[in-house]
Design an enzyme around this catalytic site. Structure first.
Site, PDB file in Angstrom:
ATOM      1  N   GLU A  64       1.044  -1.049  -0.299  1.00 34.69           N
ATOM      2  CA  GLU A  64      -0.091  -0.349   0.201  1.00 34.69           C
ATOM      3  C   GLU A  64       0.892   1.213  -0.416  1.00 34.69           C
ATOM      4  O   GLU A  64       1.227   2.514  -0.730  1.00 34.69           O
ATOM      5  CB  GLU A  64      -1.011   0.022   1.296  1.00 34.69           C
ATOM      6  CG  GLU A  64      -1.551  -1.389   1.512  1.00 34.69           C
ATOM      7  CD  GLU A  64      -2.982  -1.176  -0.127  1.00 34.69           C
ATOM      8  OE1 GLU A  64      -3.425  -0.402  -0.818  1.00 34.69           O
ATOM      9  OE2 GLU A  64      -3.218  -2.311  -0.583  1.00 34.69           O
ATOM     10  N   ASP A  71       3.326  -4.580  -5.979  1.00 33.52           N
ATOM     11  CA  ASP A  71       4.189  -5.717  -4.838  1.00 33.52           C
ATOM     12  C   ASP A  71       5.919  -5.463  -4.913  1.00 33.52           C
ATOM     13  O   ASP A  71       6.435  -5.999  -4.035  1.00 33.52           O
ATOM     14  CB  ASP A  71       3.893  -7.147  -5.868  1.00 33.52           C
ATOM     15  CG  ASP A  71       2.112  -7.155  -5.585  1.00 33.52           C
ATOM     16  OD1 ASP A  71       1.773  -7.006  -4.695  1.00 33.52           O
ATOM     17  OD2 ASP A  71       2.119  -8.212  -6.373  1.00 33.52           O
TER      18      ASP A  71
HETATM   19 ZN   LIG Z   1      -2.564  -2.268  -4.560  1.00 36.91          ZN
END
Ligand SMILES: [Zn+2]
Length: 413
Positions: free
Chosen positions: A278, A359
């Site tokens: 995030e 990621d």
């Molecule tokens: Zn995301």
């Protein structure tokens, strides 16, 4: 054939194409889903869970086919039988202010669609989600949510509509640039403060409690220069067992929210890896590119509206000889559906690319994140009975996140 008849034909055709394409894509996805489990899939589900995930997909598929059929038939009937122009005429008889007629017209449409969607929402929550063990919501909470959502959309939507309709009345075809600027200012406000203002009406947000997780998170956030005061735990468990995390806002008012269900089911390290993902959305500037792109989209929409809205044939296509802002706008958006489909495809493809980048950010900044993220995503999919084999076309149209097996493969590449 007159221009308005041609437009009506175009509208009906687009609604039908939209409907048929949606049905075909849903069907392809349903067929693609039911496959023997792969080796990668077996890391997520045992055979029993896998069968359950397919049954869940089928239940959602059948229900969506039915609701889409009903809503399409209703909209087509309203268009062809002149329901919209009838409502317009009724209001015109009773009210003598054009702006007021527009606002009341749209308010009635919002009200009707909210009430019409209630049974579907109810069935989806208390029958489908309940059957598969996801639902935690009560009937009271469900109706409270519906009422709050309706009031918020009426309050925000109608004020904005009134302003845009007023600008149109004053400036006519020149209205689009001013109206767009107003819209951009409003969406900037919502981008920054929307979650801050409206989320607490539905959920409680609280700082992470002291403990192992908070210490690990403090440590990570300090290294990244991300203010911990922006990190909240949200009581998502009062509605569903599904896990998630989200980011919202920009600049000094950014926040990251972790569902309490996520904190409960993931290990400390897995939670930090998700948090790092995030944070990655901020550090990779996804918030700004998303905002810029959405404003570019509204700019396209408004400039087309400036060009077309003055044409009386738009209102006429829906059956009214008296041109009005609301009927023209409605006809415009019905005709605009192929463009909005295209914009949706671009949006989703951007968003899926951003997910890979986030990621990657997690991997680059949190030691061991490759494995922790991998395990976290597996748990996330298991807990929400994700579809392991979605059809590529369905993914292109509907997925803002990459399919789970693609995302896992990317982590292990
Ligand atoms: Zn995301």
């Amino acid at each position: 054939m007159s221009t308005s008849d041609l437009l009506l034909l175009g509208i009906v055709l687009f609604v039908l194409i939209d409907f048929s394409a949606g049905m075909v894509i849903n069907y392809l996805n349903e067929r693609s889903k039911n496959q023997p489990i792969s080796a990668e899939g077996a890391e997520i589900f045992n055979p029993e869970e896998y069968a359950k995930s397919m049954a869940y997909g089928t239940a959602k598929y059948r229900f969506e086919m039915l609701t889409t059929l009903i809503s399409t038939v209703t909209i087509l009937a309203a268009i062809i039988l002149g329901g919209f122009s009838w409502l317009d005429a009724q209001l015109r008889d009773r009210l003598n202010n054009n702006l007021l007629i527009t606002v009341v017209f749209i308010a009635i449409l919002i009200l009707i669609s909210t009430i019409a969607n209630l049974p579907a929402g109810y069935y989806s929550t208390f029958v489908i989600e309940e059957k598969f063990g996801f639902n935690k919501s009560t009937k009271k909470l469900f109706f409270q949510d519906a009422i709050k959502q309706l009031l918020i959309s009426l309050a925000l939507g109608l004020v904005l509509l009134y302003a845009v309709a007023w600008i149109y009345q004053e400036l006519q075809s020149q209205f689009w640039i001013i109206a767009w600027a107003l819209f951009a200012a409003f969406s900037l406000f919502m981008f920054i403060f929307g979650t801050r203002i409206f989320l607490p009406m539905f959920n409680k947000l609280k700082p992470l409690p002291e403990g192992e997780l908070r210490t690990a998170v403090e440590d990570y956030c300090q290294k990244q220069g991300f203010p911990l005061s922006k990190l909240y735990e949200m009581d998502a468990s009062k509605r569903s067992t599904k896990l998630n995390a989200f980011f919202s806002g920009m600049g000094k008012v950014k926040i990251i929210g972790l569902y309490d269900t996520l904190i409960e089911k993931l290990s400390t390290q897995e939670t930090v890896a998700v948090l790092a993902h995030e944070v990655g959305h901020y550090k990779r500037k996804h918030v700004y590119t998303m905002f810029a792109f959405s404003n570019l989209q509204t700019l396209i929409i408004f400039s087309l509206m400036g060009w077309l809205l003055g044409n009386p044939n738009l209102s006429k296509a829906l059956g009214s000889d008296t041109p009005s802002f609301h009927l023209s706008m409605l006809a415009f958006f019905l005709l605009f559906s192929p463009v909005s489909t295209l914009l949706g495809l671009i949006n989703n493809s951007f968003s899926r690319r951003n997910e890979y980048q986030a990621d990657q950010y997690s991997i680059d900044t949190y030691p061991g994140a490759r494995e922790h993220m991998y395990n976290a995503l597996k748990k996330l999919s298991r807990e929400s009975l994700s579809n392991l084999n979605p059809h590529p076309v369905y993914v292109a149209v509907h997925y803002s996140h990459p399919p789970i097996l693609d995302r896992l493969a990317n982590l292990h590449k």
